[in-house]
Design an enzyme around this catalytic site. Sequence first.
Site, PDB file in Angstrom:
ATOM      1  N   VAL A 362      78.465  53.880 -59.206  1.00 56.43           N
ATOM      2  CA  VAL A 362      77.543  52.838 -58.757  1.00 56.43           C
ATOM      3  C   VAL A 362      77.134  53.157 -57.327  1.00 56.43           C
ATOM      4  CG1 VAL A 362      77.313  50.401 -58.186  1.00 56.43           C
ATOM      5  CG2 VAL A 362      78.473  51.087 -60.300  1.00 56.43           C
ATOM      6  N   ASP A 436     105.544  48.985 -56.311  1.00 58.48           N
ATOM      7  CA  ASP A 436     104.255  49.572 -55.952  1.00 58.48           C
ATOM      8  C   ASP A 436     104.250  50.148 -54.545  1.00 58.48           C
ATOM      9  OD1 ASP A 436     103.545  48.582 -58.386  1.00 58.48           O
ATOM     10  OD2 ASP A 436     101.961  47.245 -57.673  1.00 58.48           O
ATOM     11  N   HIS A 568     110.277  52.143 -94.174  1.00 58.34           N
ATOM     12  CA  HIS A 568     108.962  52.373 -94.788  1.00 58.34           C
ATOM     13  C   HIS A 568     108.501  51.091 -95.488  1.00 58.34           C
ATOM     14  CE1 HIS A 568     105.750  54.396 -97.003  1.00 58.34           C
ATOM     15  NE2 HIS A 568     106.188  53.765 -98.090  1.00 58.34           N
TER      16      HIS A 568
END
Length: 595
Positions: A362, A436, A568
């Site tokens: 942009v 973080d 399964h």
Amino acid sequence: MSTPIEIKVPDIGGYKDVPVIEVLVKPGDSVKKEDPLITLESDKATMDVPAPRAGVVREIKVKSGDKVSQGSVILMLESADAEAVPAAKSAAPAAPAEAKAPVAPAPHAPSAATPAPSVPYAGPKGDLHAEVLVLGAGPGGYTAAFRAADLGKKVVLVERYATLGGVCLNVGCIPSKALLHIAKVLTEAQDAAHAGIEFGQPKISLEKLRAWKSGVLGKLTKGLSALAKQRQVQVVQGKGEFASPHTLKVQTSDGAKTISFDHCIIAAGSSIARIPGVPYDDKRMIDSTSALELPAVPRRLLVIGGGIIGLEMATVYDALGAKVTVVELMDSLIPGADPDVVRPLAKRIEKRYENILLKTKVARIEPQKDGLNVTFDGAHAPKPDVFDFILMAVGRRPNGREINAQAAGVNVNERGYIPVDRQLRTNVPHIHAIGDICGEPMLAHKASHEGKIAAEVIAGHKAYFDARTIPSVAYTDPEVAWMGETEAQLKARGAAYDKAVFPWAASGRALSMDRDEGMTKLLFDQTSRRLLGAAIVGVNAGDLISEAVLAYEMGADAADLSLTIHPHPTLSETLFFAAEMAEGSITDLYMPKKH
């Protein structure tokens, strides 16, 4: 110092000829009793061989790749009294580079130097005093606080917002998954039409949807508050900044308070990244936080950023009825994942979204009365266009520069991260950092794991960050999940690997769910057949990837996975089938024999 003595491999449970995958010390290093010297790897697990006594390493007798058994000589150690031995020179041994047992790069930057052991603070006390102060109450912070309290420490938890849980619980992981669940309900109802089940047009009440989402968050935040009270963790609400190496100044609603501490765990997280030249003051410009508040469902929405956050929000707003365009600077969506894994997601959303613009950026955003006029730049950039809302999802930045870390003497690098070692220590011995703020990947499950480690280190446990891999998940539709090394990473380091891809079009469970666009990919070392990486795209891929993570951590090979009986029909079978493909034993697909 005494005459050097031989340090031998102790009893390792009867294993013989076990490969050495990492030598953790070098000649001249000082080691303490129980410090790890080498890492061995059996068929089922890895194990460290600790130093039986303190001393200085004089000669190394083994190298990576050697095979040892009980009694094999590891090194020559000049013994010393434990009190006379300084801290080891290397706080964070480098991850091994050997292809045989690859280890994902540690998310932590190494400390500049190994800190000396810390001692309890003996200076003047603040308005409150904590044995362990935790700054930030996100998944990493509250986990660290609760674990420290469980280990007998007096804990104070400082959080700037009114509720515990941080970004993840309040304006990130949990609210986004709540809305993604609603998006899944809406799209599944639409997808059922071609199977003969048709529903009327849904009536969406944003007010009720917001209230339901808030109710989900309320249950979790109240639960965290109750857990804090049960553990006698004192919660202080306010913005905290360091005033000294042993004090934190907190601006509360009752004025400034000073909290002194013996140890501190920084869990201050990250913030939404912003790029210059964008009209953020326009209410039609939203970020991931405001997008989760559901201000409105725009007729046309532009999402800037084709990563996990942007695509998850695109999934929500697409399901609610917005016409979505995604613009991404790179040549692929979710750049961290292999392109073939992202392709099924890309194919599905190409049919649903208005446009997906790759290798495009942009250039300009101009507010107008009728919307936000956007000019694009790139080889295949479209003409300027007008959108009702624009979601900025270009990533997050660490909050290392927002806590006055310099007052505590804590190093913050040029990107805002706080470097730590494998015990999550900063350069200041009694201050740790997690989540973080101490390095990528910025993921809640990484922060929680680090929080426990930091608390245990402070409590005197022999704990350190030793995760081989940290899984990543995009909760899009379909979900994309991966762990270990990607194909791109293996190619970059010239690894010899085999790939097994099982298409979900051959899965009975996927077909019965009418979601057969997925695939499961496993990557194995060509020689050892050890699992190097895995990726899954499809319904519930985020839940399925955990089996691959455990296999990677346990050193499983293709045979281990292919000989493990799976129920399964399930989606979990797709890992089993992919392993069978790698082994050449699959019967659910026909594979021509290799000559």
